[in-house]
Design a protein around this motif. Structure first.
Motif, PDB file in Angstrom:
ATOM      1  N   THR A  56       0.817  -1.218   0.000  1.00  0.00           N
ATOM      2  CA  THR A  56       0.000   0.000   0.000  1.00  0.00           C
ATOM      3  C   THR A  56       0.850   1.267   0.000  1.00  0.00           C
ATOM      4  O   THR A  56       0.314   2.368   0.077  1.00  0.00           O
ATOM      5  CB  THR A  56      -0.945   0.030   1.223  1.00  0.00           C
ATOM      6  N   GLY A  57       2.185   1.100  -0.036  1.00  0.00           N
ATOM      7  CA  GLY A  57       3.076   2.256  -0.053  1.00  0.00           C
ATOM      8  C   GLY A  57       3.485   2.738   1.324  1.00  0.00           C
ATOM      9  O   GLY A  57       4.020   3.827   1.470  1.00  0.00           O
ATOM     10  N   ILE A  58       3.225   1.929   2.337  1.00  0.00           N
ATOM     11  CA  ILE A  58       3.580   2.287   3.712  1.00  0.00           C
ATOM     12  C   ILE A  58       4.545   1.238   4.247  1.00  0.00           C
ATOM     13  O   ILE A  58       4.331   0.035   4.073  1.00  0.00           O
ATOM     14  CB  ILE A  58       2.331   2.321   4.622  1.00  0.00           C
ATOM     15  N   ASP A  59       5.607   1.684   4.907  1.00  0.00           N
ATOM     16  CA  ASP A  59       6.527   0.773   5.574  1.00  0.00           C
ATOM     17  C   ASP A  59       6.534   1.125   7.057  1.00  0.00           C
ATOM     18  O   ASP A  59       6.195   2.248   7.442  1.00  0.00           O
ATOM     19  CB  ASP A  59       7.934   0.896   4.998  1.00  0.00           C
ATOM     20  N   ILE A  60       6.888   0.163   7.888  1.00  0.00           N
ATOM     21  CA  ILE A  60       6.986   0.401   9.323  1.00  0.00           C
ATOM     22  C   ILE A  60       8.322  -0.120   9.832  1.00  0.00           C
ATOM     23  O   ILE A  60       8.932  -1.005   9.239  1.00  0.00           O
ATOM     24  CB  ILE A  60       5.835  -0.253  10.124  1.00  0.00           C
ATOM     25  N   SER A  61       8.766   0.470  10.923  1.00  0.00           N
ATOM     26  CA  SER A  61       9.933  -0.021  11.648  1.00  0.00           C
ATOM     27  C   SER A  61       9.575   0.049  13.120  1.00  0.00           C
ATOM     28  O   SER A  61       8.528   0.575  13.492  1.00  0.00           O
ATOM     29  CB  SER A  61      11.176   0.817  11.335  1.00  0.00           C
ATOM     30  N   CYS A  62      10.436  -0.501  13.964  1.00  0.00           N
ATOM     31  CA  CYS A  62      10.105  -0.516  15.384  1.00  0.00           C
ATOM     32  C   CYS A  62      11.336  -0.250  16.242  1.00  0.00           C
ATOM     33  O   CYS A  62      12.462  -0.433  15.798  1.00  0.00           O
ATOM     34  CB  CYS A  62       9.456  -1.833  15.781  1.00  0.00           C
ATOM     35  N   ALA A  63      11.064   0.186  17.470  1.00  0.00           N
ATOM     36  CA  ALA A  63      12.125   0.457  18.435  1.00  0.00           C
ATOM     37  C   ALA A  63      11.667  -0.055  19.798  1.00  0.00           C
ATOM     38  O   ALA A  63      10.654   0.400  20.324  1.00  0.00           O
ATOM     39  CB  ALA A  63      12.417   1.947  18.499  1.00  0.00           C
ATOM     40  N   PRO A  64      12.407  -1.011  20.373  1.00  0.00           N
ATOM     41  CA  PRO A  64      12.027  -1.559  21.682  1.00  0.00           C
ATOM     42  C   PRO A  64      12.668  -0.787  22.836  1.00  0.00           C
ATOM     43  O   PRO A  64      13.759  -0.236  22.693  1.00  0.00           O
ATOM     44  CB  PRO A  64      12.589  -2.977  21.619  1.00  0.00           C
ATOM     45  N   THR A  65      11.960  -0.740  23.955  1.00  0.00           N
ATOM     46  CA  THR A  65      12.496  -0.166  25.192  1.00  0.00           C
ATOM     47  C   THR A  65      12.030  -1.026  26.360  1.00  0.00           C
ATOM     48  O   THR A  65      11.043  -1.761  26.257  1.00  0.00           O
ATOM     49  CB  THR A  65      12.002   1.284  25.431  1.00  0.00           C
ATOM     50  N   PHE A  66      12.749  -0.932  27.481  1.00  0.00           N
ATOM     51  CA  PHE A  66      12.342  -1.618  28.703  1.00  0.00           C
ATOM     52  C   PHE A  66      11.461  -0.687  29.519  1.00  0.00           C
ATOM     53  O   PHE A  66      11.635   0.529  29.494  1.00  0.00           O
ATOM     54  CB  PHE A  66      13.562  -1.993  29.554  1.00  0.00           C
ATOM     55  N   SER A  67      10.533  -1.272  30.273  1.00  0.00           N
ATOM     56  CA  SER A  67       9.688  -0.491  31.159  1.00  0.00           C
ATOM     57  C   SER A  67       9.341  -1.338  32.382  1.00  0.00           C
ATOM     58  O   SER A  67       9.005  -2.515  32.240  1.00  0.00           O
ATOM     59  CB  SER A  67       8.406  -0.078  30.432  1.00  0.00           C
ATOM     60  N   ASP A  68       9.460  -0.752  33.566  1.00  0.00           N
ATOM     61  CA  ASP A  68       9.048  -1.451  34.785  1.00  0.00           C
ATOM     62  C   ASP A  68       7.564  -1.201  34.986  1.00  0.00           C
ATOM     63  O   ASP A  68       7.115  -0.053  35.012  1.00  0.00           O
ATOM     64  CB  ASP A  68       9.843  -0.943  35.988  1.00  0.00           C
ATOM     65  N   ILE A  69       6.783  -2.279  35.096  1.00  0.00           N
ATOM     66  CA  ILE A  69       5.343  -2.174  35.287  1.00  0.00           C
ATOM     67  C   ILE A  69       4.934  -3.013  36.491  1.00  0.00           C
ATOM     68  O   ILE A  69       5.709  -3.830  36.985  1.00  0.00           O
ATOM     69  CB  ILE A  69       4.571  -2.624  34.028  1.00  0.00           C
ATOM     70  N   THR A  70       3.708  -2.808  36.967  1.00  0.00           N
ATOM     71  CA  THR A  70       3.181  -3.589  38.080  1.00  0.00           C
ATOM     72  C   THR A  70       2.003  -4.417  37.577  1.00  0.00           C
ATOM     73  O   THR A  70       1.061  -3.877  36.988  1.00  0.00           O
ATOM     74  CB  THR A  70       2.715  -2.667  39.226  1.00  0.00           C
ATOM     75  N   ILE A  71       2.084  -5.719  37.808  1.00  0.00           N
ATOM     76  CA  ILE A  71       1.011  -6.636  37.431  1.00  0.00           C
ATOM     77  C   ILE A  71       0.634  -7.426  38.679  1.00  0.00           C
ATOM     78  O   ILE A  71       1.472  -8.150  39.228  1.00  0.00           O
ATOM     79  CB  ILE A  71       1.429  -7.606  36.308  1.00  0.00           C
ATOM     80  N   GLY A  72      -0.596  -7.271  39.126  1.00  0.00           N
ATOM     81  CA  GLY A  72      -1.054  -7.991  40.306  1.00  0.00           C
ATOM     82  C   GLY A  72      -0.228  -7.698  41.546  1.00  0.00           C
ATOM     83  O   GLY A  72       0.013  -8.597  42.358  1.00  0.00           O
ATOM     84  N   GLY A  73       0.233  -6.468  41.673  1.00  0.00           N
ATOM     85  CA  GLY A  73       1.024  -6.068  42.825  1.00  0.00           C
ATOM     86  C   GLY A  73       2.499  -6.415  42.731  1.00  0.00           C
ATOM     87  O   GLY A  73       3.282  -6.041  43.597  1.00  0.00           O
ATOM     88  N   ALA A  74       2.890  -7.140  41.685  1.00  0.00           N
ATOM     89  CA  ALA A  74       4.294  -7.523  41.506  1.00  0.00           C
ATOM     90  C   ALA A  74       4.938  -6.666  40.416  1.00  0.00           C
ATOM     91  O   ALA A  74       4.308  -6.355  39.410  1.00  0.00           O
ATOM     92  CB  ALA A  74       4.401  -8.995  41.123  1.00  0.00           C
ATOM     93  N   SER A  75       6.185  -6.299  40.645  1.00  0.00           N
ATOM     94  CA  SER A  75       6.927  -5.518  39.665  1.00  0.00           C
ATOM     95  C   SER A  75       7.474  -6.447  38.590  1.00  0.00           C
ATOM     96  O   SER A  75       8.055  -7.491  38.896  1.00  0.00           O
ATOM     97  CB  SER A  75       8.072  -4.770  40.347  1.00  0.00           C
ATOM     98  N   ARG A  76       7.251  -6.091  37.313  1.00  0.00           N
ATOM     99  CA  ARG A  76       7.731  -6.884  36.176  1.00  0.00           C
ATOM    100  C   ARG A  76       8.417  -5.950  35.190  1.00  0.00           C
ATOM    101  O   ARG A  76       8.147  -4.750  35.164  1.00  0.00           O
ATOM    102  CB  ARG A  76       6.561  -7.573  35.456  1.00  0.00           C
ATOM    103  N   THR A  77       9.268  -6.510  34.377  1.00  0.00           N
ATOM    104  CA  THR A  77       9.889  -5.748  33.302  1.00  0.00           C
ATOM    105  C   THR A  77       9.174  -6.086  32.007  1.00  0.00           C
ATOM    106  O   THR A  77       9.065  -7.256  31.631  1.00  0.00           O
ATOM    107  CB  THR A  77      11.389  -6.076  33.182  1.00  0.00           C
ATOM    108  N   ALA A  78       8.691  -5.061  31.343  1.00  0.00           N
ATOM    109  CA  ALA A  78       8.005  -5.237  30.063  1.00  0.00           C
ATOM    110  C   ALA A  78       8.894  -4.709  28.949  1.00  0.00           C
ATOM    111  O   ALA A  78       9.773  -3.873  29.174  1.00  0.00           O
ATOM    112  CB  ALA A  78       6.679  -4.486  30.062  1.00  0.00           C
ATOM    113  N   ILE A  79       8.663  -5.224  27.764  1.00  0.00           N
ATOM    114  CA  ILE A  79       9.263  -4.660  26.558  1.00  0.00           C
ATOM    115  C   ILE A  79       8.160  -3.854  25.884  1.00  0.00           C
ATOM    116  O   ILE A  79       7.072  -4.375  25.634  1.00  0.00           O
ATOM    117  CB  ILE A  79       9.758  -5.759  25.590  1.00  0.00           C
TER     118      ILE A  79
END
Length: 102
Positions: A56-79
């Protein structure tokens, strides 16, 4: 900021459709994954979405980063993966010009 949350059980084709639809609608796409399986599914989805969008004439690229999040009261590292949109031009990039053309 809203995130498209991807798990290890997410269907890459379904996530790819969501990514492509959001890109076509002009919506910012940001993905959040926790765990290696989720990251795997997200990357597959990005590759599939790229295949949907390039014709369709559109391209995409991506950039990952780390993020500390809380899931169910526990700290997790997300991408978190930001998707960047690029319009494809009709000209051949200079890196793809063969020696015979130069």
């Amino acid at each position: 900021m809203d995130f498209l949350k991807v798990s290890s059980k997410s269907s890459p084709a379904s996530v790819a459709g969501a990514i492509a639809g959001m890109v076509k609608d002009g919506v910012d796409v940001n993905i959040q994954c926790v765990g290696a399986g989720a990251v795997n599914q997200a990357i597959k989805a990005i590759a599939i979405a790229r295949g949907f969008l390039i014709p369709t004439g559109i391209d995409i690229s991506c950039a990952p980063t780390f993020s500390d999040i809380t899931i169910g009261g526990a700290s997790r590292t997300a991408i978190r993966i930001a998707i960047y949109v690029h319009a494809l031009g009709s000209q051949t990039p200079s890196s793809m010009v063969s020696i015979e053309q130069a």
